[in-house]
Design a protein around this motif. Structure first.
Motif: not given
Length: 310
Positions: A5-27
């Motif tokens: 999965a390729f994900v375009v974040l809003a910015r470098k320090d995007d607060e969604d980075y780790y929640p997205l990483k957790r979700a993809f790794n769990r799956a």
């Protein structure tokens, strides 16, 4: 199934980075995070030659990382290393730098191919003085990696070299020796750390001009210690490249031919095998670099997987 999965974040320090990483790794879905900079580079590269080169390098490295995460091996070492398996070992700290939180382990075969990952919960100490459950977990990770190597290329793992990021303690050695005895392994344990206060220089003949060290320059200090420059003046724009200290902390008698010269040569070779960049190289060997990245991700509660943390 999803390959990556390729994900375009809003910015470098995007607060969604780790929640997205957790979700993809769990799956158990490999994920590659992108920033808007990549899109900016694309448009700027059409008219700016300097930006064109930066865009090309970024795309090349992005694709290399994506291949590694998707289970495709970008490259390996040409020749096999000394041992059957290589292990990177690091400590993740949380909530402060003084508090050990998790020990991470990554397993590579003797061509530098990423095999698997493992972790155990640490107590208050930074050393492997483990209770029964943590020791059982550590043994499980080793057995899992050994089985994967046997299933892939038919190699029965009998020799293992362990790289630790930082100081190696007696408790670390004792735990690994116990593990080796139970699993029928011969081991070597190596500390890899910053060489504080030490520098390497090269002196050219016949003028004896002193120059900054190049990549691969090294010096054996004694039977147990050596310095090596994994990223030399070719990669450092300012200042003097800093060497790593490589220390042979323990070697089983059955591996007596595994000398500090061999150890430092392998630390150098493994610094080329990290699948994060094709346009440069890293300072640390891939064993330690991968373990260090997992240590950081796990302190952010990102699920452990056997996908390289690229």
């Amino acid at each position: 199934s999803i390959s990556i999965a390729f994900v375009v974040l809003a910015r470098k320090d995007d607060e969604d980075y780790y929640p997205l990483k957790r979700a993809f790794n769990r799956a158990e879905v490999p994920s590659q995070m992108l920033t808007p900079d990549l899109i900016d580079y694309f448009y700027e590269a059409q008219t700016d030659e300097k930006k064109r080169g930066r865009f090309s390098d970024t795309m090349r490295n992005l694709l290399i990382g994506a291949l590694g995460k998707a289970g495709i091996i970008p490259w390996t070492l040409k020749d096999t290393l000394y041992a059957d398996m290589y292990v990177g070992f690091d400590i993740g700290h949380k909530p402060t730098r003084e508090s050990a939180h998790v020990a991470t382990f990554v397993f590579l075969d003797n061509r530098g191919v990423y095999i698997s990952s493992g972790c155990i919960t640490m107590g208050p100490q930074r050393r492997l003085k483990l209770h029964a459950n943590a020791y059982a977990d550590l043994k499980y990770w080793f057995e899992k990696a050994m089985k994967k190597i046997r299933d892939v290329d038919g190699t029965d793992v009998r020799s293992v070299v362990i790289h630790k990021d930082g100081d190696v303690y007696d408790d670390d050695i004792n735990t690994f020796r116990r593990l080796a005895e139970e699993l029928g392994l011969n081991i070597a344990v190596i500390s890899i750390r910053k060489a504080r206060g030490l520098r390497l220089y090269r002196r050219t003949a016949p003028s004896s001009i002193v120059e900054a060290p190049c990549t691969g320059d090294h010096m054996v200090l004694d039977l147990k210690r050596a310095l090596v420059v994994n990223t030399g003046c070719e990669f450092i724009r300012q200042g003097i490249p800093r060497p790593l200290m490589v220390e042979l902390c323990y070697v089983d008698p059955q591996l007596s031919s595994y000398t500090i010269a061999k150890a430092v040569a392998e630390v150098y070779k493994l610094s080329f095998i990290h699948w994060q960049t094709a346009t440069s190289k890293i300072k640390l060997p891939a064993t330690i670099a991968y373990a260090d990245e997992w240590a950081y991700l796990l302190t952010e509660d990102v699920e452990l997987t056997d996908i390289p943390p690229l």
